[in-house]
Design a protein around this motif. Sequence first.
Motif, PDB file in Angstrom:
ATOM      1  N   PHE A  16       8.776  -6.709   0.903  1.00  0.00           N
ATOM      2  CA  PHE A  16       8.343  -5.678   1.987  1.00  0.00           C
ATOM      3  C   PHE A  16       8.797  -4.322   1.283  1.00  0.00           C
ATOM      4  N   SER A  17       8.783  -4.384  -0.183  1.00  0.00           N
ATOM      5  CA  SER A  17       8.712  -2.482  -0.665  1.00  0.00           C
ATOM      6  C   SER A  17       7.804  -2.395  -1.587  1.00  0.00           C
ATOM      7  N   TYR A  34       1.850  -0.152  -5.852  1.00  0.00           N
ATOM      8  CA  TYR A  34       2.570   1.040  -5.637  1.00  0.00           C
ATOM      9  C   TYR A  34       4.064   0.254  -4.381  1.00  0.00           C
ATOM     10  N   GLY A  35       4.665   1.315  -3.854  1.00  0.00           N
ATOM     11  CA  GLY A  35       5.733   0.562  -4.014  1.00  0.00           C
ATOM     12  C   GLY A  35       5.853   1.512  -2.349  1.00  0.00           C
ATOM     13  N   VAL A  53       2.054   4.787   0.591  1.00  0.00           N
ATOM     14  CA  VAL A  53       2.843   4.437  -0.073  1.00  0.00           C
ATOM     15  C   VAL A  53       2.890   5.387  -1.850  1.00  0.00           C
ATOM     16  N   SER A  54       4.127   4.499  -2.881  1.00  0.00           N
ATOM     17  CA  SER A  54       3.956   5.610  -3.899  1.00  0.00           C
ATOM     18  C   SER A  54       2.982   4.371  -4.877  1.00  0.00           C
ATOM     19  N   ASP A  55       2.195   5.410  -5.952  1.00  0.00           N
ATOM     20  CA  ASP A  55       1.391   5.134  -7.243  1.00  0.00           C
ATOM     21  C   ASP A  55       2.352   5.199  -8.333  1.00  0.00           C
ATOM     22  N   GLN A  56       3.057   3.755  -8.688  1.00  0.00           N
ATOM     23  CA  GLN A  56       3.329   4.039  -9.191  1.00  0.00           C
ATOM     24  C   GLN A  56       3.040   3.964 -10.571  1.00  0.00           C
TER      25      GLN A  56
END
Length: 159
Positions: A16-17, A34-35, A53-56
């Motif tokens: 989910f995350s 990706y978060g 999304v956040s590209d970590q």
Amino acid sequence: VKGAQQLGIEFFEKNFSLLKIKNHFVGKTFMSTYGVETMFPFDSDRKRMSVIVSDQQKNQYLILTKGADTTMIERLNISDNEKLKIIEVIKLYSVQGLRVLVMAGKELNEKDYLDWKIRYEHALKVSMNLDGLYQEMENNLTFYGCSAIEDKLQEGVAE
């Protein structure tokens, strides 16, 4: 998913995350993580859905949107000439009875996204309509491509 695999991009893990993708396309394999920050669900009025999304690895935010061509074309940051070419391709698919989805996205400025997220979370708490907040993010998108699929009637749906 199969098409992405044929190009060397593999969904490795999803919950989910978090989403992990293996990319073999560039000659060597690397993993992207990706978060999942925010999801805008599909609904029949908007005719699209989005995920932020956040590209970590790059420490940046992205919005990825897919939806019906009728709602997506107006949200793309493209020239009139590019728009005409995309519409031409969509018509080729449509006359074959295929359902077309347009995919697009863009990088988000971190401060702008975090400021938007505060307003979004407040709107969720007070049960405000979210359409205006969705539209703030779903504009000036970069065209990524489109897909066309046969959309067979499901059992129990009137022809």
